[in-house]
Design an enzyme around this catalytic site. Structure first.
Site, PDB file in Angstrom:
ATOM      1  N   GLU A 102       0.730  -1.372  -0.341  1.00 32.30           N
ATOM      2  CA  GLU A 102      -0.242  -0.122   0.402  1.00 32.30           C
ATOM      3  C   GLU A 102       0.777   1.246  -0.082  1.00 32.30           C
ATOM      4  O   GLU A 102       2.066   1.139   0.807  1.00 32.30           O
ATOM      5  CB  GLU A 102      -1.190  -0.239   1.022  1.00 32.30           C
ATOM      6  CG  GLU A 102      -1.366   1.254   1.679  1.00 32.30           C
ATOM      7  CD  GLU A 102      -2.462   1.188   2.689  1.00 32.30           C
ATOM      8  OE1 GLU A 102      -3.224   2.055   3.456  1.00 32.30           O
ATOM      9  OE2 GLU A 102      -3.094  -0.616   2.877  1.00 32.30           O
ATOM     10  N   ASP A 104       0.793   5.438   0.464  1.00 36.30           N
ATOM     11  CA  ASP A 104      -0.750   6.222   1.242  1.00 36.30           C
ATOM     12  C   ASP A 104      -0.130   7.737   1.150  1.00 36.30           C
ATOM     13  O   ASP A 104       0.272   8.247   1.186  1.00 36.30           O
ATOM     14  CB  ASP A 104      -1.254   6.293   2.947  1.00 36.30           C
ATOM     15  CG  ASP A 104      -1.762   5.267   2.563  1.00 36.30           C
ATOM     16  OD1 ASP A 104      -2.062   3.894   2.278  1.00 36.30           O
ATOM     17  OD2 ASP A 104      -1.511   4.169   4.189  1.00 36.30           O
ATOM     18  N   GLU A 106      -2.210  11.176   2.485  1.00 44.04           N
ATOM     19  CA  GLU A 106      -3.790  11.095   4.070  1.00 44.04           C
ATOM     20  C   GLU A 106      -4.131  13.055   4.672  1.00 44.04           C
ATOM     21  O   GLU A 106      -2.415  13.175   4.465  1.00 44.04           O
ATOM     22  CB  GLU A 106      -3.689  10.441   4.906  1.00 44.04           C
ATOM     23  CG  GLU A 106      -3.863   8.824   4.561  1.00 44.04           C
ATOM     24  CD  GLU A 106      -3.615   8.335   5.763  1.00 44.04           C
ATOM     25  OE1 GLU A 106      -4.665   7.917   6.545  1.00 44.04           O
ATOM     26  OE2 GLU A 106      -2.801   7.965   6.664  1.00 44.04           O
TER      27      GLU A 106
END
Length: 296
Positions: A102, A104, A106
Site C-alpha cells: 500500500e 498512502d 493522507e
C-alpha cells in the site's frame, strides 16, 4: 507523463500509439477509470470535476475499475476549504489481503489558517508504520494541485506538483522487502478521523461546518494494467521490460531521482517535514533497517 518529475520524455507518435494499444495510457475521465464504492449520494458531478463530501452521516469513497503494477497514477485535488479539522482526505494505492502492499497520501485537515498536513505511509507485505508528515508549502484548498505516485522495480516516488516528497528505494540486497509483485487498485476516500487526525485528536470535527467537500479532476493512470485471467508469474513478467517489449517506467533515467529531483527532495525535508518515523526513537528504539540504508 512528460514533466519536471522525470525529465523530458519524448515519444514518437507511433511509440505513443503502441503504448495506448497496450492499455498503458488511460483516459482522464472519471467514469472510465473509477467508480464510487460507498455513499453514492455523497458524490456530485460537475463536468470533468467530482465533488465528494463528508457530513455527520457518512464519508464517501471511490476506486479504480482495474489494478496496476508499475507506472504513474495522478489525481488533481482541491482539498476541503475553511475549518477542516478532524477530517482526512486520502489518495492511495493498495493490493488485497493481509500481506498487502500500500502507498498512502493522507491529507489531514486543520483549523482555519493553520497549514494542511500530508502524511505518507508505505506498507510492504502487510507491514506499515512508515509514516512521514509534512506541511504543504501552499494552500491546497484554493486551487487544484497534482498528487502522484510513481513506482517501478527500483523505487516508489510520492510527488506533489511533480516535486518528489518521498522516495522508497529497492533495498532487497540489504534484506529490506520491496513492493514489486502485487498489483494495486487506486482509491480515494474522505472520512471523519477526529480521534487522531488533527493535533493528535485534540481538535475535533466541527459539524456546523459540514458538509466538508473535496473536489477532484485530472484522473490519470499511465501504468501497466494487470489482467486477472493469467497466472501471477506471467502477470509480473507482463509489466517488466524484456527483449520484445520496452516500458517507459523501466527507462534507466527512472531508476533513481535526477540531481534536480534530489535537490527538491532535500528542500522539502529541510523546510516542510514535521515527522519522520526514521527519527522516532520512542517508537523505534532500533532504527528500522530501511532507514539505516536509505540515502533519502
Amino acid at each position: 507523463m512528460a514533466g519536471s518529475a522525470f525529465g523530458i520524455m519524448v515519444f514518437s507518435l507511433s511509440a505513443f500509439l503502441s503504448l495506448a494499444l497496450l492499455g498503458l495510457v488511460s483516459s482522464a475521465k472519471f467514469d472510465e477509470l473509477f467508480q464510487p464504492t460507498w455513499a453514492f449520494d455523497h458524490f456530485t458531478y460537475e463536468g470533468e470535476q467530482i465533488h465528494m463530501k463528508l457530513d455527520n452521516f457518512s464519508g464517501a469513497g471511490f476506486q479504480s475499475k482495474n489494478k496496476y503494477l508499475f507506472g504513474k497514477v495522478s489525481l488533481q485535488i482541491k482539498l476541503i476549504e475553511g475549518d477542516s479539522a478532524g477530517t482526512v482526505t486520502a489518495f492511495y494505492m493498495s493490493s488485497d489481503g493481509p500481506q498487502h502492499n500500500e502507498f498512502d497520501f493522507e491529507f489531514l485537515g486543520n483549523t482555519t489558517g493553520e497549514p494542511y498536513s500530508v502524511q505518507t505511509n508505505l506498507y510492504v507485505n502487510g507491514v506499515g508504520n512508515r509514516e512521514q508528515r509534512l506541511n504543504l508549502w501552499f494552500d491546497p484548498t484554493t486551487e487544484f494541485h497534482s498528487y502522484s505516485i510513481f513506482w517501478n522495480q527500483r523505487q516508489v516516488v510520492f510527488l506533489v506538483d511533480e516535486t518528489p516528497i518521498r522516495v522508497h528505494t529497492n533495498m532487497e540486497n540489504k534484506g529490506v522487502p520491496f513492493p514489486k509483485d502485487q498489483a494495486m487498485g487506486v482509491y480515494s476516500s474522505i472520512w471523519n478521523a477526529d480521534d487522531w487526525a488533527t493535533q493528535g485528536g485534540r481538535v475535533k470535527t466541527d459539524w456546523s461546518h459540514a458538509p466538508f467537500i473535496a473536489t477532484y479532476k485530472g484522473f490519470e493512470i499511465n501504468a501497466c494494467e494487470y489482467p486477472v485471467s493469467i497466472a501471477a508469474a506471467d502477470k509480473a513478467k507482463k509489466c517488466i521490460s524484456n527483449g520484445g517489449q520496452k516500458y517507459w517506467w523501466d527507462e534507466p533515467t527512472l531508476s533513481e531521482l535526477s540531481v534536480h529531483q534530489n535537490h527538491q527532495l532535500v528542500w522539502v525535508k529541510a523546510h516542510h517535514m514535521v515527522y519522520d518515523y526514521c527519527t522516532d526513537s520512542a517508537r523505534f528504539p532500533v532504527t528500522p533497517l530501511e532507514c539505516v540504508h536509505h540515502r533519502h
